[in-house]
Enzyme design. Structure first.
Site, PDB file in Angstrom:
ATOM      1  CG  HIS A  39      26.964  10.221  -8.100  1.00 27.65           C
ATOM      2  ND1 HIS A  39      28.454   9.557  -8.005  1.00 27.65           N
ATOM      3  CD2 HIS A  39      26.174   9.305  -7.852  1.00 27.65           C
ATOM      4  CE1 HIS A  39      27.972   8.219  -7.807  1.00 27.65           C
ATOM      5  NE2 HIS A  39      26.598   8.332  -8.075  1.00 27.65           N
ATOM      6  CG  HIS A  46      26.165   6.091 -12.986  1.00 29.48           C
ATOM      7  ND1 HIS A  46      25.595   7.476 -12.609  1.00 29.48           N
ATOM      8  CD2 HIS A  46      25.907   5.424 -11.780  1.00 29.48           C
ATOM      9  CE1 HIS A  46      25.163   7.321 -11.415  1.00 29.48           C
ATOM     10  NE2 HIS A  46      25.564   6.251 -10.806  1.00 29.48           N
ATOM     11  CB  CYS A  81      22.804   0.159  -3.206  1.00 33.83           C
ATOM     12  SG  CYS A  81      22.850   1.353  -1.983  1.00 33.83           S
ATOM     13  CG  HIS A  83      28.061   2.662  -8.992  1.00 34.38           C
ATOM     14  ND1 HIS A  83      28.358   3.268  -7.636  1.00 34.38           N
ATOM     15  CD2 HIS A  83      27.049   3.621  -9.130  1.00 34.38           C
ATOM     16  CE1 HIS A  83      27.855   4.504  -7.401  1.00 34.38           C
ATOM     17  NE2 HIS A  83      26.725   4.483  -8.128  1.00 34.38           N
ATOM     18  CD  GLU A 101      28.475  -1.210   1.236  1.00 34.22           C
ATOM     19  OE1 GLU A 101      27.252  -0.669   1.364  1.00 34.22           O
ATOM     20  OE2 GLU A 101      28.845  -0.664   0.077  1.00 34.22           O
ATOM     21  CE1 TYR A 116      17.855   6.493  -7.727  1.00 34.20           C
ATOM     22  CE2 TYR A 116      18.258   4.376  -8.948  1.00 34.20           C
ATOM     23  CZ  TYR A 116      18.727   5.354  -7.842  1.00 34.20           C
ATOM     24  OH  TYR A 116      19.550   5.405  -6.878  1.00 34.20           O
ATOM     25  CD  GLU A 126      23.489   7.510  -6.565  1.00 33.97           C
ATOM     26  OE1 GLU A 126      23.528   7.395  -7.668  1.00 33.97           O
ATOM     27  OE2 GLU A 126      24.018   7.053  -5.684  1.00 33.97           O
ATOM     28  CD  GLU A 128      22.712   4.792  -9.175  1.00 38.20           C
ATOM     29  OE1 GLU A 128      23.839   5.041  -8.757  1.00 38.20           O
ATOM     30  OE2 GLU A 128      21.818   4.070  -8.527  1.00 38.20           O
ATOM     31  CD1 TRP A 173      18.991   2.440  -3.171  1.00 39.70           C
ATOM     32  CD2 TRP A 173      19.630   4.488  -3.327  1.00 39.70           C
ATOM     33  NE1 TRP A 173      19.967   2.782  -2.611  1.00 39.70           N
ATOM     34  CE2 TRP A 173      20.396   4.020  -2.416  1.00 39.70           C
ATOM     35  CE3 TRP A 173      19.588   5.978  -3.788  1.00 39.70           C
ATOM     36  CZ2 TRP A 173      21.228   4.737  -1.771  1.00 39.70           C
ATOM     37  CZ3 TRP A 173      20.559   6.734  -3.008  1.00 39.70           C
ATOM     38  CH2 TRP A 173      21.328   6.303  -2.238  1.00 39.70           C
TER      39      TRP A 173
END
Length: 195
Positions: A39, A46, A81, A83, A101, A116, A126, A128, A173
């Site tokens: 980041h 990624h 959201c 990874h 979460e 994006y 970001e 990704e 996003w």
């Protein structure tokens, strides 16, 4: 609908030393790197995912990101959201993260994938290839206090009104994904139209 207070869940579920999956524009794995380094600056491409969880009434679960987030703290975003970690499949990661979460369960359905890049002030970016999933859950939401400052269920029309009047309060996003999710989610998830 008013914001719901955050439940007492304080287990740490993410950190800057996590090893993420580097990918090319076709989402082929090409290496790995810590989350912090992914980041930095303009970001290193990624793998990521975004989850949209609706209730049976067709309201979307949205969350306000923790004040401790380096990128877009206290901004409103989609349900979840994150990874996949190095060595983990996206299918494994989406269910792990939903439980960590939000403390909810849902069958998740892949919708689409997109690339994006978005910069947050001078802090980082970001960058990704993000897979977007939809699901339905009426489970009690038990958010993780390290990840989430507040949460709520919101109807599509109310969300769109807020996005028009206060666009800067939402993650980039989320606004990009909502453009594609909104017209299709009821049909895809078998939610009856509101009467």
């Amino acid at each position: 609908m008013a914001d719901e207070s955050v439940a007492q869940r304080d287990d740490v579920v993410s950190n800057d030393d996590e090893i993420l999956i580097l990918v090319d524009a076709e989402d082929r794995e090409i290496g790995s790197m810590t989350k912090a380094r992914c980041h930095e600056g303009d970001g290193t491409l990624h793998r990521a995912f975004s989850l949209f969880v609706f209730n049976r009434a067709g309201e979307l679960l949205v969350q306000q990101r923790s004040a401790n987030k380096k990128l877009w703290p206290l901004h409103w975003s989609n349900s979840c959201c994150s990874h996949p970690r190095h060595g983990e499949t996206t299918d494994e990661a989406i269910y792990r993260r939903l439980a960590e979460e939000l403390g909810v369960r849902s069958e998740l359905h892949f919708l689409y994938k997109f690339q994006y890049q978005a910069r947050y002030q001078n802090v980082g970016s970001e960058n990704e290839v993000c897979s977007v999933y939809l699901g339905v859950s009426d489970d009690e939401v038990r958010p993780n206090s390290h990840e989430i400052a507040a949460w709520r269920w919101i109807a599509a029309k109310d969300l769109e009104q807020e996005m028009r009047s206060d666009a800067e309060s939402f993650t980039p996003w989320f606004t990009m994904e909502w453009e594609r999710v909104r017209p299709r989610y009821r049909d895809l998830l078998g939610i009856e139209p509101a009467t």
